[in-house]
Design a protein around this motif. Structure first.
Motif, PDB file in Angstrom:
ATOM      1  N   MET A   1      -1.854 -10.417   4.076  1.00 50.99           N
ATOM      2  CA  MET A   1      -0.719 -11.008   3.203  1.00 50.99           C
ATOM      3  C   MET A   1      -0.185  -9.474   2.546  1.00 50.99           C
ATOM      4  O   MET A   1      -1.000  -8.779   1.798  1.00 50.99           O
ATOM      5  N   ARG A   2       1.041  -9.344   2.850  1.00 54.77           N
ATOM      6  CA  ARG A   2       1.582  -8.217   2.031  1.00 54.77           C
ATOM      7  C   ARG A   2       2.172  -8.448   0.899  1.00 54.77           C
ATOM      8  O   ARG A   2       2.759  -9.678   0.604  1.00 54.77           O
ATOM      9  N   SER A   3       2.125  -7.610  -0.136  1.00 51.70           N
ATOM     10  CA  SER A   3       2.661  -7.724  -1.525  1.00 51.70           C
ATOM     11  C   SER A   3       4.039  -7.562  -1.470  1.00 51.70           C
ATOM     12  O   SER A   3       4.633  -7.012  -0.753  1.00 51.70           O
ATOM     13  N   SER A   4       4.699  -8.333  -2.470  1.00 47.76           N
ATOM     14  CA  SER A   4       6.047  -8.218  -2.597  1.00 47.76           C
ATOM     15  C   SER A   4       6.494  -7.059  -3.293  1.00 47.76           C
ATOM     16  O   SER A   4       7.748  -6.611  -2.856  1.00 47.76           O
ATOM     17  N   ASN A   5       5.400  -6.214  -3.906  1.00 48.38           N
ATOM     18  CA  ASN A   5       5.745  -4.728  -4.367  1.00 48.38           C
ATOM     19  C   ASN A   5       5.511  -3.753  -3.303  1.00 48.38           C
ATOM     20  O   ASN A   5       4.301  -3.964  -2.410  1.00 48.38           O
ATOM     21  N   PRO A   6       6.767  -2.991  -2.841  1.00 47.77           N
ATOM     22  CA  PRO A   6       6.400  -2.037  -1.756  1.00 47.77           C
ATOM     23  C   PRO A   6       5.274  -1.131  -2.289  1.00 47.77           C
ATOM     24  O   PRO A   6       4.578  -0.431  -1.046  1.00 47.77           O
ATOM     25  N   VAL A   7       4.922  -0.778  -3.365  1.00 52.74           N
ATOM     26  CA  VAL A   7       3.951   0.171  -3.754  1.00 52.74           C
ATOM     27  C   VAL A   7       2.579  -0.172  -3.196  1.00 52.74           C
ATOM     28  O   VAL A   7       1.649   0.292  -2.848  1.00 52.74           O
ATOM     29  N   PHE A   8       2.497  -1.662  -2.973  1.00 55.45           N
ATOM     30  CA  PHE A   8       1.220  -2.172  -2.469  1.00 55.45           C
ATOM     31  C   PHE A   8       1.052  -2.180  -0.993  1.00 55.45           C
ATOM     32  O   PHE A   8       0.449  -2.159  -0.269  1.00 55.45           O
ATOM     33  N   SER A   9       2.484  -2.821  -0.660  1.00 56.10           N
ATOM     34  CA  SER A   9       2.318  -3.003   0.828  1.00 56.10           C
ATOM     35  C   SER A   9       2.100  -2.273   1.859  1.00 56.10           C
ATOM     36  O   SER A   9       1.603  -2.453   2.985  1.00 56.10           O
ATOM     37  N   ARG A  10       2.320  -0.916   1.477  1.00 55.51           N
ATOM     38  CA  ARG A  10       1.928   0.233   2.522  1.00 55.51           C
ATOM     39  C   ARG A  10       0.519   0.643   2.175  1.00 55.51           C
ATOM     40  O   ARG A  10       0.299   1.589   3.132  1.00 55.51           O
ATOM     41  N   ARG A  11      -0.382   0.286   1.506  1.00 54.71           N
ATOM     42  CA  ARG A  11      -1.386   0.875   1.223  1.00 54.71           C
ATOM     43  C   ARG A  11      -2.647   0.301   1.666  1.00 54.71           C
ATOM     44  O   ARG A  11      -3.825   0.623   1.497  1.00 54.71           O
ATOM     45  N   GLY A  12      -2.497  -0.639   2.521  1.00 58.17           N
ATOM     46  CA  GLY A  12      -3.744  -1.655   2.960  1.00 58.17           C
ATOM     47  C   GLY A  12      -4.148  -2.594   2.032  1.00 58.17           C
ATOM     48  O   GLY A  12      -4.942  -3.257   1.957  1.00 58.17           O
ATOM     49  N   PHE A 191       2.228 -19.263  -0.735  1.00 55.66           N
ATOM     50  CA  PHE A 191       2.653 -18.708  -2.097  1.00 55.66           C
ATOM     51  C   PHE A 191       3.707 -17.540  -1.957  1.00 55.66           C
ATOM     52  O   PHE A 191       4.274 -17.108  -2.622  1.00 55.66           O
ATOM     53  N   TYR A 192       2.596 -16.456  -1.115  1.00 60.87           N
ATOM     54  CA  TYR A 192       3.370 -15.119  -0.819  1.00 60.87           C
ATOM     55  C   TYR A 192       4.737 -15.171  -0.526  1.00 60.87           C
ATOM     56  O   TYR A 192       5.870 -14.773  -1.002  1.00 60.87           O
ATOM     57  N   GLY A 193       4.957 -16.207   0.750  1.00 59.14           N
ATOM     58  CA  GLY A 193       6.171 -16.537   1.239  1.00 59.14           C
ATOM     59  C   GLY A 193       7.331 -16.998   0.247  1.00 59.14           C
ATOM     60  O   GLY A 193       8.384 -16.583   0.060  1.00 59.14           O
ATOM     61  N   PHE A 194       7.057 -17.865  -0.408  1.00 57.93           N
ATOM     62  CA  PHE A 194       7.689 -18.603  -1.480  1.00 57.93           C
ATOM     63  C   PHE A 194       8.411 -17.578  -2.593  1.00 57.93           C
ATOM     64  O   PHE A 194       9.535 -17.486  -2.874  1.00 57.93           O
ATOM     65  N   VAL A 195       7.483 -16.616  -3.055  1.00 55.10           N
ATOM     66  CA  VAL A 195       7.736 -15.817  -4.188  1.00 55.10           C
ATOM     67  C   VAL A 195       8.372 -14.671  -3.485  1.00 55.10           C
ATOM     68  O   VAL A 195       9.645 -14.567  -4.231  1.00 55.10           O
ATOM     69  N   MET A 196       8.353 -14.258  -2.177  1.00 56.45           N
ATOM     70  CA  MET A 196       9.301 -13.240  -1.430  1.00 56.45           C
ATOM     71  C   MET A 196      10.680 -13.751  -1.570  1.00 56.45           C
ATOM     72  O   MET A 196      11.453 -13.124  -1.723  1.00 56.45           O
ATOM     73  N   ILE A 243       4.917 -12.615  -9.209  1.00 57.09           N
ATOM     74  CA  ILE A 243       4.787 -11.430  -8.688  1.00 57.09           C
ATOM     75  C   ILE A 243       3.383 -10.756  -9.489  1.00 57.09           C
ATOM     76  O   ILE A 243       2.521 -10.181  -8.776  1.00 57.09           O
ATOM     77  N   LEU A 244       3.316 -11.014 -10.715  1.00 58.73           N
ATOM     78  CA  LEU A 244       2.263 -10.556 -11.373  1.00 58.73           C
ATOM     79  C   LEU A 244       0.951 -11.401 -10.826  1.00 58.73           C
ATOM     80  O   LEU A 244      -0.011 -10.275 -10.497  1.00 58.73           O
ATOM     81  N   ALA A 245       1.010 -12.551 -10.404  1.00 57.58           N
ATOM     82  CA  ALA A 245      -0.226 -13.048  -9.754  1.00 57.58           C
ATOM     83  C   ALA A 245      -0.454 -12.015  -8.315  1.00 57.58           C
ATOM     84  O   ALA A 245      -1.571 -11.924  -8.191  1.00 57.58           O
ATOM     85  N   LEU A 246       0.521 -11.785  -7.538  1.00 57.70           N
ATOM     86  CA  LEU A 246       0.201 -11.139  -6.465  1.00 57.70           C
ATOM     87  C   LEU A 246      -0.297  -9.570  -6.806  1.00 57.70           C
ATOM     88  O   LEU A 246      -1.267  -9.221  -6.025  1.00 57.70           O
ATOM     89  N   ASN A 247       0.224  -8.979  -7.751  1.00 57.80           N
ATOM     90  CA  ASN A 247      -0.250  -7.719  -8.318  1.00 57.80           C
ATOM     91  C   ASN A 247      -1.745  -8.096  -8.407  1.00 57.80           C
ATOM     92  O   ASN A 247      -2.727  -6.953  -8.285  1.00 57.80           O
ATOM     93  N   PHE A 248      -2.189  -8.984  -9.279  1.00 57.78           N
ATOM     94  CA  PHE A 248      -3.653  -9.224  -9.657  1.00 57.78           C
ATOM     95  C   PHE A 248      -4.523  -9.204  -8.190  1.00 57.78           C
ATOM     96  O   PHE A 248      -5.533  -8.957  -8.107  1.00 57.78           O
ATOM     97  N   LYS A 249      -3.802 -10.066  -7.495  1.00 59.69           N
ATOM     98  CA  LYS A 249      -4.705 -10.392  -5.939  1.00 59.69           C
ATOM     99  C   LYS A 249      -4.723  -9.093  -5.306  1.00 59.69           C
ATOM    100  O   LYS A 249      -6.007  -8.665  -4.811  1.00 59.69           O
ATOM    101  N   GLN A 250      -3.552  -8.308  -5.401  1.00 60.60           N
ATOM    102  CA  GLN A 250      -3.700  -6.664  -4.547  1.00 60.60           C
ATOM    103  C   GLN A 250      -5.140  -6.072  -5.203  1.00 60.60           C
ATOM    104  O   GLN A 250      -5.644  -5.329  -4.602  1.00 60.60           O
ATOM    105  N   VAL A 251      -5.027  -5.907  -6.490  1.00 62.51           N
ATOM    106  CA  VAL A 251      -5.857  -5.164  -7.302  1.00 62.51           C
ATOM    107  C   VAL A 251      -7.296  -5.516  -7.059  1.00 62.51           C
ATOM    108  O   VAL A 251      -7.756  -4.723  -6.743  1.00 62.51           O
ATOM    109  N   GLU A 252      -7.460  -7.034  -7.036  1.00 63.24           N
ATOM    110  CA  GLU A 252      -8.847  -7.589  -6.749  1.00 63.24           C
ATOM    111  C   GLU A 252      -9.159  -7.011  -5.438  1.00 63.24           C
ATOM    112  O   GLU A 252     -10.373  -6.870  -5.056  1.00 63.24           O
ATOM    113  N   ASP A 253      -8.427  -7.207  -4.404  1.00 63.16           N
ATOM    114  CA  ASP A 253      -8.807  -6.913  -2.880  1.00 63.16           C
ATOM    115  C   ASP A 253      -8.969  -5.341  -3.042  1.00 63.16           C
ATOM    116  O   ASP A 253      -9.969  -5.260  -2.224  1.00 63.16           O
ATOM    117  N   GLY A 254      -8.335  -4.566  -3.371  1.00 65.04           N
ATOM    118  CA  GLY A 254      -8.382  -3.275  -3.522  1.00 65.04           C
ATOM    119  C   GLY A 254      -9.756  -2.716  -3.904  1.00 65.04           C
ATOM    120  O   GLY A 254     -10.512  -1.871  -3.484  1.00 65.04           O
TER     121      GLY A 254
END
Length: 293
Positions: A1-12, A191-196, A243-254
């Motif tokens: 799942m790609r983040s809605s924030n482009p700073v996350f979506s390119r980095r894995g 959830f990601y699709g809805f937020v986007m 979007i904040l929840a998506l950010n938490f998820k991306q940080v947790e995964d990283g």
């Protein structure tokens, strides 16, 4: 799942089918294609190579990283970026007069700082590697913008609006974090699709409203004032919280899958962008509600 924030979506910082993408070895029996763009290359997925795994053979598991990002790294960098936003805002608040004689100048400085911050946000979003100086520059200019705008709103519209907006932003952050950690919010593909979809639709609508305001005067279609303004302000805050929840998820995964330590700057930047969004919408909502009294 790609983040809605482009700073996350390119980095894995991505998860498909529940598998995160930094140094994550696929589970037994799991499909390798489409699940982990940074996993070691296989015949089924020739594009799945891990740029962070040095000196490994294709198909071999990635070695344990000695410079992996930790939660302390994310907290420290986020504290630095948000702290700089606050310091810059305080300096702008106290050094930029917003009285009648200087109001036009204050608006000009605020708009200039906002434009520079926007450009820096785009640069940081699309750079191949995180740049701490540019991220801190973004925080500084964004702080100048927020400080001047908050001062203007507090002086001319709603005394104490800035503190109310800060408290509201903190409440949203704490609420989303608690809901995420307790499982009340589950970041799934749906959830990601809805937020986007909601974020893109909201931004397009606000752009149309801005065009009508520029060429027609006033508040355009009226989406940012009165009853409609209150409704759209609440919608914007809810979108920011998602979007904040998506950010938490991306940080947790990283963190869980071994993102390099430098990516903590990227995580801090993404969180800062989202919190600035929520604060601006909180400030706007407080101003509208105070004007309706």
């Amino acid at each position: 799942m790609r983040s809605s924030n482009p700073v996350f979506s390119r980095r894995g910082f991505s998860r498909d089918n529940g598998h995160a993408s930094f140094n994550a070895a696929p589970q037994a029996g799991a499909a390798t294609a489409g699940t982990n763009p940074f996993a070691q290359g296989t015949a089924a997925n020739p594009y799945a190579t891990n740029p962070y795994a040095q000196g490994t053979q294709p198909g071999a598991p990635a070695p344990a990283r000695t410079d992996a990002m930790t939660i302390d790294d994310v907290v420290t960098r986020t504290a630095m970026t948000l702290g700089l936003v606050v310091v810059a805002a305080a300096i702008a608040w106290w050094t930029m007069p917003v009285d009648e004689g200087n109001l036009g100048t204050a608006y000009g400085v605020a708009i200039g700082a906002a434009l520079i911050g926007f450009v820096l946000s785009l640069v940081n979003s699309f750079k191949r590697r995180p740049s701490p100086p540019l991220i801190l520059l973004y925080a500084a200019f964004e702080g100048v913008f927020l400080g001047i705008v908050s001062n203007i709103v507090s002086v001319y519209v709603a005394p104490g609006a800035a503190m109310q907006a800060v408290l509201g932003t903190m409440a949203v952050f704490a609420g989303v974090l608690i809901a995420y950690r307790t499982g009340l919010i589950r970041v799934t593909r749906r959830f990601y699709g809805f937020v986007m979809a909601a974020a893109i639709g909201f931004m397009l609508l606000m752009m149309v409203n801005l065009l009508f305001a520029v060429f027609g005067g006033g508040d355009g279609l009226g989406f940012r004032s009165g009853t409609l303004g209150i409704i759209f302000g609440i919608v914007a805050i809810v979108i920011g919280a998602c979007i904040l929840a998506l950010n938490f998820k991306q940080v947790e995964d990283g963190i869980a899958y071994g993102a390099p330590r430098e990516e903590a700057w990227l995580a801090a930047f993404g969180l800062t962008v989202t919190l600035v969004w929520i604060y601006i919408e909180m400030l706007r909502l407080v101003a509208i509600l105070s004007g309706d009294d």
